[in-house]
Design a protein around this motif. Sequence first.
Motif, mmCIF file in Angstrom:
data_model
loop_
_atom_site.group_PDB
_atom_site.id
_atom_site.type_symbol
_atom_site.label_atom_id
_atom_site.label_comp_id
_atom_site.label_asym_id
_atom_site.label_seq_id
_atom_site.Cartn_x
_atom_site.Cartn_y
_atom_site.Cartn_z
ATOM 1 N N TYR A 13 0.846 -1.203 0.000
ATOM 2 C CA TYR A 13 0.000 0.000 0.000
ATOM 3 C C TYR A 13 0.879 1.250 0.000
ATOM 4 O O TYR A 13 0.719 2.140 -0.827
ATOM 5 N N GLN A 16 3.617 1.044 -3.102
ATOM 6 C CA GLN A 16 3.113 1.033 -4.475
ATOM 7 C C GLN A 16 1.848 1.870 -4.658
ATOM 8 O O GLN A 16 1.799 2.738 -5.528
ATOM 9 N N TYR A 17 0.822 1.598 -3.850
ATOM 10 C CA TYR A 17 -0.466 2.268 -4.065
ATOM 11 C C TYR A 17 -0.346 3.783 -3.976
ATOM 12 O O TYR A 17 -0.860 4.503 -4.844
ATOM 13 N N SER A 20 0.737 5.281 -7.141
ATOM 14 C CA SER A 20 0.069 4.801 -8.352
ATOM 15 C C SER A 20 -0.756 5.883 -9.038
ATOM 16 O O SER A 20 -1.192 6.859 -8.411
ATOM 17 N N TRP A 23 -4.213 6.152 -7.376
ATOM 18 C CA TRP A 23 -4.283 6.976 -6.163
ATOM 19 C C TRP A 23 -4.268 8.462 -6.502
ATOM 20 O O TRP A 23 -5.041 9.244 -5.973
ATOM 21 N N VAL A 65 -9.616 0.389 -1.450
ATOM 22 C CA VAL A 65 -8.300 0.163 -2.042
ATOM 23 C C VAL A 65 -8.159 -1.315 -2.373
ATOM 24 O O VAL A 65 -8.212 -2.158 -1.482
ATOM 25 N N THR A 66 -8.002 -1.610 -3.652
ATOM 26 C CA THR A 66 -7.840 -3.008 -4.039
ATOM 27 C C THR A 66 -6.735 -3.132 -5.079
ATOM 28 O O THR A 66 -6.500 -2.218 -5.874
ATOM 29 N N GLN A 67 -6.081 -4.262 -5.012
ATOM 30 C CA GLN A 67 -5.058 -4.564 -6.003
ATOM 31 C C GLN A 67 -5.610 -5.647 -6.919
ATOM 32 O O GLN A 67 -6.089 -6.679 -6.453
ATOM 33 N N TRP A 72 -3.620 -1.242 -9.367
ATOM 34 C CA TRP A 72 -4.386 -0.773 -8.219
ATOM 35 C C TRP A 72 -5.701 -0.149 -8.661
ATOM 36 O O TRP A 72 -5.767 0.499 -9.697
#
Length: 134
Positions: A13, A16-17, A20, A23, A65-67, A72
């Motif tokens: 999270y 990376q997130y 992204s 985000w 928040v999902t991968q 993402w």
Amino acid sequence: MSNRRRSARDNSYRAQYLHSVAWFARRDRWFAEEQAPGGDARCALCLGAGDSRSLELHHLDYRGVTQTPHGWAAHEQHQDLIALHPRCHEYVHQLIDRDRVFSGFVSRRTASLQAIARLQAKIAHYIEASLEQQ
């Protein structure tokens, strides 16, 4: 489950997130919604005005928040994000990280809002004390 932060190295999270495209697009939408019809974005802790350059967003809930296999996805609800100045954001995380009660709350929302309330009380106390000294 703990509300304490994990290092970015161990946390996709944070590593990376938060870097992204998903985000940054969600963040831009949040500020556009918050600042719609002449509204100002305000820090949830110090209540100072700001914008997308001077405020960060803190997650009260991670459900959006999902991968996925394609990257993402950012589907946070507007009310699951709150704006904080970078220093205020760090204070909230530090308090949650070091306080067993806050870090142990089942709800990140409760931990965050209670930490903000405690910090606001401290700010009010310091302001009152400094005014008495004048």
